[in-house]
Enzyme design. Structure first.
Site, PDB file in Angstrom:
ATOM      1  N   LYS A  71      -9.614  -1.110  -3.941  1.00 52.30           N
ATOM      2  CA  LYS A  71      -9.429  -2.079  -2.740  1.00 52.30           C
ATOM      3  C   LYS A  71     -10.608  -1.711  -1.805  1.00 52.30           C
ATOM      4  O   LYS A  71     -11.015  -0.519  -1.741  1.00 52.30           O
ATOM      5  CB  LYS A  71      -8.160  -1.612  -2.179  1.00 52.30           C
ATOM      6  CG  LYS A  71      -6.918  -2.053  -2.786  1.00 52.30           C
ATOM      7  CD  LYS A  71      -5.621  -1.841  -1.940  1.00 52.30           C
ATOM      8  CE  LYS A  71      -5.246  -0.413  -1.782  1.00 52.30           C
ATOM      9  NZ  LYS A  71      -4.073  -0.178  -1.250  1.00 52.30           N
ATOM     10  N   GLN A 110      -6.777   6.086  -4.670  1.00 53.20           N
ATOM     11  CA  GLN A 110      -6.722   7.671  -4.832  1.00 53.20           C
ATOM     12  C   GLN A 110      -8.048   8.268  -5.231  1.00 53.20           C
ATOM     13  O   GLN A 110      -8.185   8.634  -6.365  1.00 53.20           O
ATOM     14  CB  GLN A 110      -5.506   7.844  -5.462  1.00 53.20           C
ATOM     15  CG  GLN A 110      -4.248   7.474  -5.173  1.00 53.20           C
ATOM     16  CD  GLN A 110      -3.758   8.008  -3.699  1.00 53.20           C
ATOM     17  OE1 GLN A 110      -4.171   9.095  -3.418  1.00 53.20           O
ATOM     18  NE2 GLN A 110      -2.937   7.374  -3.099  1.00 53.20           N
ATOM     19  N   GLN A 111      -8.988   8.020  -4.380  1.00 53.19           N
ATOM     20  CA  GLN A 111     -10.295   8.714  -4.742  1.00 53.19           C
ATOM     21  C   GLN A 111     -10.194  10.086  -4.709  1.00 53.19           C
ATOM     22  O   GLN A 111     -11.356  10.772  -5.400  1.00 53.19           O
ATOM     23  CB  GLN A 111     -11.482   8.147  -3.886  1.00 53.19           C
ATOM     24  CG  GLN A 111     -11.596   8.609  -2.490  1.00 53.19           C
ATOM     25  CD  GLN A 111     -12.883   8.109  -1.976  1.00 53.19           C
ATOM     26  OE1 GLN A 111     -13.917   8.067  -2.599  1.00 53.19           O
ATOM     27  NE2 GLN A 111     -12.949   8.121  -0.658  1.00 53.19           N
ATOM     28  N   ASP A 164      -0.061   5.123   1.044  1.00 57.01           N
ATOM     29  CA  ASP A 164      -0.265   6.141   2.144  1.00 57.01           C
ATOM     30  C   ASP A 164      -0.222   5.529   3.494  1.00 57.01           C
ATOM     31  O   ASP A 164      -1.199   4.307   3.590  1.00 57.01           O
ATOM     32  CB  ASP A 164      -1.422   6.955   1.777  1.00 57.01           C
ATOM     33  CG  ASP A 164      -1.523   7.711   0.656  1.00 57.01           C
ATOM     34  OD1 ASP A 164      -0.336   8.058  -0.058  1.00 57.01           O
ATOM     35  OD2 ASP A 164      -2.766   8.117   0.060  1.00 57.01           O
ATOM     36  N   ASP A 174       0.931  -1.118   0.072  1.00 59.90           N
ATOM     37  CA  ASP A 174      -0.080  -0.004   0.042  1.00 59.90           C
ATOM     38  C   ASP A 174       0.911   1.254   0.063  1.00 59.90           C
ATOM     39  O   ASP A 174       2.139   1.231   0.157  1.00 59.90           O
ATOM     40  CB  ASP A 174      -0.801   0.134   1.204  1.00 59.90           C
ATOM     41  CG  ASP A 174      -1.914   1.238   1.509  1.00 59.90           C
ATOM     42  OD1 ASP A 174      -2.318   1.610   0.398  1.00 59.90           O
ATOM     43  OD2 ASP A 174      -1.708   1.942   2.541  1.00 59.90           O
ATOM     44  N   ASP A 178      -7.795  13.891   4.483  1.00 56.45           N
ATOM     45  CA  ASP A 178      -7.293  14.656   3.266  1.00 56.45           C
ATOM     46  C   ASP A 178      -6.585  13.531   2.372  1.00 56.45           C
ATOM     47  O   ASP A 178      -6.451  12.549   2.677  1.00 56.45           O
ATOM     48  CB  ASP A 178      -6.601  15.975   3.382  1.00 56.45           C
ATOM     49  CG  ASP A 178      -6.814  16.619   2.126  1.00 56.45           C
ATOM     50  OD1 ASP A 178      -7.236  16.380   1.220  1.00 56.45           O
ATOM     51  OD2 ASP A 178      -5.984  18.038   2.487  1.00 56.45           O
TER      52      ASP A 178
END
Ligand SMILES: [Mg+2]
Length: 193
Positions: free
Chosen positions: A117, A68-69, A24, A22, A34
């Site tokens: 995911k 990364q929405q 972040d 993964d 954020d």
């Protein structure tokens, strides 16, 4: 140190294995509430370059899979995400490690995309690009339950990065847990010790 399940005591990782990471909260600092919208907001976690360098010596492939929405929400562009990902690959290579590919899911959570995911579309993308990948010889490292679900759905070993106590209901999704990637890298180089 974690207590490995019996079946992992003789876990022997070689170049036929793939590491899925993964992003972040694992490689770079997560921004609570954020997104890491651009390179200026991107901050490596301490020691991560050295850990990836060590892991590159053990695993055949290292692949990053990241939701990364923020892109789907219009808060950042594909170009900004790709700039961050080029930076990750270049810096890791400069420090002696290797990231073979980075996949991201830009869709909103509400779209329930196969890419995002806990769905495993990004694992299939990786397997398409690198047919030698065997999910049964793969490890997924992440810091959320959706990472662990992704790994389990694909048939991988799951590694949870956390510095807090595991919730009991999560234990069937988590095979091993460590405080950070550095501790995982130490373990994986000598899993029997
Ligand atoms: Mg994460």
């Amino acid at each position: 140190m974690p207590v490995p399940k019996q079946s992992f005591i003789n876990l022997k990782i070689d170049k036929s294995w793939t590491l899925f990471l993964d992003r972040d909260g694992v490689i770079n600092r997560k921004i609570d509430g954020d997104y890491v919208r651009n390179l200026n907001q991107f901050e490596w976690l301490p020691g991560i370059h050295d850990s990836i360098r060590q892991l590159s010596l053990v695993f055949g492939k290292i692949i990053i899979v990241t939701n990364q929405q923020g892109v789907g929400k219009g808060l950042m562009t594909h170009e900004e995400v790709n700039t961050i990902h080029e930076h990750i690959k270049n810096l890791v290579a400069e420090k002696g490690g290797k990231i073979d590919a980075i996949y991201y899911a830009p869709e909103l959570k509400s779209e329930n995309s196969d890419l995002r995911k806990p769905n495993i579309g990004m694992a299939h993308l990786a397997k398409n690009d690198f047919p030698g990948i065997d999910f049964l010889k793969s490890i997924m490292v992440g810091d959320t339950m959706s990472d662990m679900q992704f790994g389990k759905k694909a048939g991988m070993i799951t590694v949870f990065i956390t510095n807090v106590k595991l919730p009991p209901e999560s234990l069937n999704l988590i095979d091993l847990h460590f405080e950070d990637v550095a501790a995982f890298a130490v373990y994986i180089q000598n899993p029997g010790s």
